[in-house]
Design an enzyme around this catalytic site. Structure first.
Site, PDB file in Angstrom:
ATOM      1  N   ASP A 170      45.106  55.917  46.939  1.00 35.27           N
ATOM      2  CA  ASP A 170      44.012  56.652  47.299  1.00 35.27           C
ATOM      3  C   ASP A 170      44.137  58.036  46.775  1.00 35.27           C
ATOM      4  OD1 ASP A 170      41.597  57.242  48.961  1.00 35.27           O
ATOM      5  OD2 ASP A 170      42.844  58.345  50.115  1.00 35.27           O
ATOM      6  N   ASP A 221      41.765  61.189  47.742  1.00 38.47           N
ATOM      7  CA  ASP A 221      41.593  62.369  48.496  1.00 38.47           C
ATOM      8  C   ASP A 221      42.648  62.353  49.683  1.00 38.47           C
ATOM      9  OD1 ASP A 221      39.648  63.196  47.125  1.00 38.47           O
ATOM     10  OD2 ASP A 221      38.005  62.335  48.193  1.00 38.47           O
TER      11      ASP A 221
END
Length: 187
Positions: A12, A14
């Site tokens: 991922d 953020d």
């Protein structure tokens, strides 16, 4: 020699690679790498692993920023990453706000299916590590056989406290800790 299925790592963005914000990361100036994250990606590359980013970016549909701004953020990341000798092989993102009209927004599996197709995997993510800071980063990938890893940066501590993680989820302080653990286990 590694096969395609076991030399891929899905991250991922953020809260894993860069600092996160409840108000979204909306500009190049707001994009700031988590200390050690870029070096960690470079270490994976140096160990012959391909890194792929899979990220929800609903701020685009919310008109908080546009695709050009998102690309500029990624260019900043690429430049900083290159200084450490690292690279990202691909970025998959979902710009949709309404999950009902979208098949790709995590925790749905659409982006993961795109990764399977793009990297010519054998219909699943069997054994491929997926690293995220929220439950939605992990559940769709786990449905396709990925190995879940939660980092405690970003929303990770709150995610751990809420519980409900997929079985056998490994928990790491941050991306650097995941990479150190992962590479040691692969020796």
């Amino acid at each position: 020699m590694k096969t395609l299925n076991n030399n891929l790592i899905i991250l991922d963005r953020d809260g894993v690679i860069n600092l996160d914000s409840d108000d979204y990361i909306k500009s190049v100036d707001e994009w700031e790498a988590i200390p050690g994250s870029l070096e960690a990606i470079a270490k994976l590359n140096q160990a012959d692993y391909k890194v792929v980013i899979c990220t929800n970016q609903s701020g685009i549909s919310r008109r908080l920023y546009d695709v050009d701004t998102l690309n500029a953020m990624h260019e900043k990341m690429f430049r900083q990453l290159a200084r450490h000798g690292g690279e990202v092989s691909a970025i998959f993102f979902c710009p949709h706000v309404n999950e009902d009209n979208c098949s790709c927004r995590k925790p749905k599996i659409g982006m993961y299916q795109d990764i399977i197709q793009r990297f010519s995997l054998q219909n699943d993510l069997n054994g491929i590590p997926v690293v995220g800071d929220s439950l939605r980063d992990l559940t769709g990938a786990v449905q396709l056989g990925a190995e879940p890893h939660l980092v405690l940066t970003g929303k990770g501590k709150l995610t751990r406290e809420k519980g409900g993680l997929p079985p056998y989820t490994a928990i790491h302080e941050d991306l650097s800790a995941f990479v150190a653990h992962f590479l040691l286990a692969k020796q």
